[in-house]
Every structure is written in structure tokens, then in C-alpha cells.
Design a protein around this motif. Structure first.
Motif, PDB file in Angstrom:
ATOM      1  N   ASP A   1      57.622 -31.066 -19.890  1.00 14.87           N
ATOM      2  CA  ASP A   1      58.842 -30.284 -19.696  1.00 14.87           C
ATOM      3  C   ASP A   1      59.446 -30.503 -18.315  1.00 14.87           C
ATOM      4  OD1 ASP A   1      58.635 -28.503 -22.218  1.00 14.87           O
ATOM      5  OD2 ASP A   1      56.680 -28.260 -21.255  1.00 14.87           O
ATOM      6  N   LEU A   2      58.586 -30.723 -17.324  1.00 12.07           N
ATOM      7  CA  LEU A   2      59.011 -30.853 -15.934  1.00 12.07           C
ATOM      8  C   LEU A   2      58.335 -32.071 -15.315  1.00 12.07           C
ATOM      9  CD1 LEU A   2      58.357 -27.139 -14.911  1.00 12.07           C
ATOM     10  CD2 LEU A   2      60.609 -28.112 -15.371  1.00 12.07           C
ATOM     11  N   ASP A   3      59.040 -32.709 -14.388  1.00  9.51           N
ATOM     12  CA  ASP A   3      58.399 -33.768 -13.633  1.00  9.51           C
ATOM     13  C   ASP A   3      57.808 -33.173 -12.355  1.00  9.51           C
ATOM     14  OD1 ASP A   3      60.624 -33.349 -12.055  1.00  9.51           O
ATOM     15  OD2 ASP A   3      61.582 -35.257 -12.564  1.00  9.51           O
TER      16      ASP A   3
ATOM     17  N   ALA B   1      54.723 -26.412  -6.828  1.00  8.58           N
ATOM     18  CA  ALA B   1      54.079 -25.141  -7.181  1.00  8.58           C
ATOM     19  C   ALA B   1      54.698 -23.985  -6.402  1.00  8.58           C
ATOM     20  CB  ALA B   1      52.583 -25.231  -6.898  1.00  8.58           C
ATOM     21  N   HIS B   2      54.947 -24.197  -5.109  1.00  6.40           N
ATOM     22  CA  HIS B   2      55.548 -23.151  -4.281  1.00  6.40           C
ATOM     23  C   HIS B   2      56.915 -22.749  -4.827  1.00  6.40           C
ATOM     24  CE1 HIS B   2      57.018 -21.816  -0.039  1.00  6.40           C
ATOM     25  NE2 HIS B   2      56.582 -20.794  -0.733  1.00  6.40           N
ATOM     26  N   TYR B   3      57.745 -23.734  -5.128  1.00  6.72           N
ATOM     27  CA  TYR B   3      59.073 -23.429  -5.651  1.00  6.72           C
ATOM     28  C   TYR B   3      59.003 -22.810  -7.045  1.00  6.72           C
ATOM     29  CZ  TYR B   3      61.814 -25.316  -1.818  1.00  6.72           C
ATOM     30  OH  TYR B   3      62.397 -25.498  -0.591  1.00  6.72           O
ATOM     31  N   ALA B   4      58.014 -23.195  -7.826  1.00  3.47           N
ATOM     32  CA  ALA B   4      57.855 -22.583  -9.148  1.00  3.47           C
ATOM     33  C   ALA B   4      57.571 -21.087  -9.012  1.00  3.47           C
ATOM     34  CB  ALA B   4      56.726 -23.265  -9.913  1.00  3.47           C
ATOM     35  N   PHE B   5      56.697 -20.713  -8.092  1.00  5.51           N
ATOM     36  CA  PHE B   5      56.412 -19.293  -7.886  1.00  5.51           C
ATOM     37  C   PHE B   5      57.625 -18.570  -7.289  1.00  5.51           C
ATOM     38  CE2 PHE B   5      51.825 -20.561  -8.005  1.00  5.51           C
ATOM     39  CZ  PHE B   5      51.468 -19.756  -9.073  1.00  5.51           C
TER      40      PHE B   5
ATOM     41  N   GLN C   1      63.681 -33.647   1.551  1.00  6.59           N
ATOM     42  CA  GLN C   1      64.212 -32.593   2.409  1.00  6.59           C
ATOM     43  C   GLN C   1      63.536 -31.264   2.107  1.00  6.59           C
ATOM     44  OE1 GLN C   1      66.218 -33.455   4.908  1.00  6.59           O
ATOM     45  NE2 GLN C   1      66.049 -35.543   4.119  1.00  6.59           N
ATOM     46  N   LEU C   2      63.269 -30.996   0.836  1.00  9.17           N
ATOM     47  CA  LEU C   2      62.589 -29.757   0.461  1.00  9.17           C
ATOM     48  C   LEU C   2      61.118 -29.786   0.882  1.00  9.17           C
ATOM     49  CD1 LEU C   2      64.076 -29.208  -3.114  1.00  9.17           C
ATOM     50  CD2 LEU C   2      64.718 -28.022  -1.013  1.00  9.17           C
TER      51      LEU C   2
ATOM     52  N   HIS D   1      63.274 -30.451  -6.356  1.00 14.31           N
ATOM     53  CA  HIS D   1      64.723 -30.337  -6.520  1.00 14.31           C
ATOM     54  C   HIS D   1      65.071 -30.131  -7.991  1.00 14.31           C
ATOM     55  CE1 HIS D   1      68.998 -30.973  -5.865  1.00 14.31           C
ATOM     56  NE2 HIS D   1      68.990 -31.895  -6.816  1.00 14.31           N
ATOM     57  N   GLY D   2      64.479 -30.927  -8.862  1.00 14.47           N
ATOM     58  CA  GLY D   2      64.734 -30.788 -10.290  1.00 14.47           C
ATOM     59  C   GLY D   2      64.274 -29.461 -10.840  1.00 14.47           C
ATOM     60  N   LEU D   3      63.182 -28.936 -10.299  1.00 14.04           N
ATOM     61  CA  LEU D   3      62.648 -27.657 -10.768  1.00 14.04           C
ATOM     62  C   LEU D   3      63.668 -26.539 -10.626  1.00 14.04           C
ATOM     63  CD1 LEU D   3      60.051 -25.988 -11.643  1.00 14.04           C
ATOM     64  CD2 LEU D   3      59.774 -25.551  -9.210  1.00 14.04           C
TER      65      LEU D   3
END
Length: 232
Positions: free
Chosen positions: A76-78, A31-35, A203-204, A82-84
Motif C-alpha cells: 500500500d505504501l512505499d 514511521a515517525h510521520y506515520a504516527f 529534506q524531511l 513525502h509520499g506518506l
């Protein structure tokens, strides 16, 4: 200030001033990386069926999540941060369904302020919560919900946030990151025999980022509470 750490996603909590729901590996890191990548909002659902029904009603929605850590057919997303980063989510509304984090959040709506975080945004979230606490003259209650029922990663993050709220700053950032990296929940990501779990994700998940926002839930009309990006 009264701080209680709750572990697991199947809980019934008394109303609190602040609930902070933690899922390090991996829902609220995703969620953080999505934002960070420009997502507009994230709506939470309990079931795969509810997510797919929402997409049927609005094809512009993006479905994200996992069942038992694995991708969901038709989504659409897992649940991989990293994949996001390889996908375009700018201005998109995501529907998120996960095993622990989302479920824990949906069971934590009885609070004046409801926040979600992984470790990547834990410090910013804790500092924001601390400011909220300083603004109330009451003996405010805080629940820190470590959503994995047994995983050391979420518990380590909860203790890290607790240390910031209390001003002890213990455990340290380094200690917390080590616990996440070596937690039982992280083991499968280091296992070459389980290629469905991306090593880069860990790592992320164990890297703290400087951030200027927190992720806050507002119960929505209807059945899908929403996570918003709130600048701080």
C-alpha cells in the motif's frame, strides 16, 4: 553508562538496558510521520512474503516498505515520508518491511527498552533515553544501532544522540543535518536520472521536529514485534 555504536543490520548484541535503532533514510522517518498522521501501530516483518501473508489474514492492514530502496508490488505504501503525507493512515496498523532499519530492529530485541528513530525524532528519543538512564542506579549499557552498513546518515544521527546522552551536545544539530544531506545514501535522491527516489524525502529526513512521543518496540506474541507511540 556505557554507550556503544554498532553499524549495520546483521548483528548479534549482548543484552542492554537500552537499544536505539536508527534509520534516517528512510524507514524510521516514515514511521515517525506515520504516527504523526495518526497510525495506531507498526508491526515489523523480515520478508515481503510475511507482510503479504499478514495482509491476507487481515485486509485492513497497510503494507509499507521497500526492497533495495524501491517500492514493493502489492504494498500500500512505499518507503517515502513525502509520499506518506498524501495517504490516510489514521487509526491504521502498518506492516513494515525494509532493507536495513526493520532488519536491524528485529536483531536488537535483547534490551529492557527498545527504541527506533530517524533524525526527525532523534532529540526527543535521546532525551527520553537520558531520563531512563537517570532513573537506574546501575551502570547501564546503551547500544546505538546505525542500521545502514556504510551510510554516514545513520552514523551521524548515532553520534548526535550520543552527544545528547553524554551532555557534550557534539556534533551539533547543524553539523548532523549537513552530514545527512550530503551522505552517500542521499545521493540518489538528488539524481534526476533516478526518479524513483523522491528529492523531498531527504529534506524531511534531515529536518528535526518537535515531538511529544517516542517510538518504542514491544516484542509481540507471535512473530511480529510492534512499534508503539509512547507519549513523553
Amino acid at each position: 553508562m556505557s554507550i556503544t555504536i554498532v553499524q549495520g543490520s546483521n548483528h548479534k548484541l549482548e543484552p542492554a538496558y537500552i537499544n536505539i535503532v536508527i534509520d534516517v533514510i528512510r524507514a524510521f522517518t516514515v514511521a515517525h510521520y506515520a504516527f504523526l498522521r495518526g497510525a495506531k501501530e507498526i508491526q515489523l516483518v523480515n520478508t515481503v512474503e510475511a507482510a503479504k501473508k499478514a495482509k491476507e489474514a487481515d485486509s485492513e492492514l497497510m503494507l509499507a516498505g521497500e526492497v533495495k530502496g524501491l517500492p514493493i508490488q502489492g504494498f500500500d505504501l512505499d518507503n517515502s515520508p513525502h509520499g506518506l503525507q498524501q495517504r490516510n493512515v489514521e487509526n491504521k496498523i502498518l506492516i513494515q518491511k525494509t532493507t536495513n532499519g526493520v532488519k536491524a530492529a528485529l536483531n536488537s530485541l535483547a534490551a529492557e527498552h527498545i527504541l527506533v528513530t530517524g533524525y526527525s525524532n532523534a532529540k526527543t528519543t535521546a532525551e527520553y533515553a537520558k531520563r531512563l538512564l537517570s532513573e537506574t542506579g546501575e551502570n547501564a549499557s546503551v547500544h546505538l544501532i546505525a542500521s545502514h552498513p556504510s551510510g554516514d546518515d545513520d552514523l551521524a544521527c548515532a553520534l548526535y544522540i550520543k552527544g545528547i546522552l553524554e551532555g557534550s551536545f557534539s556534533p551539533s544539530q547543524t553539523e548532523t543535518e549537513e552530514r545527512i544531506l550530503h551522505s552517500s545514501a542521499a545521493e540518489k535522491f538528488h539524481d534526476k536520472l533516478q526518479p524513483a527516489f523522491c528529492r523531498e524525502d531527504i529534506q524531511l529526513c534531515a529536518a528535526e521536529l518537535k515531538s511529544d512521543f517516542v517510538m518504542k518496540i514491544s516484542p509481540a506474541s507471535g512473530d511480529r514485534p510492534k512499534i508503539w507511540r509512547v507519549n513523553v
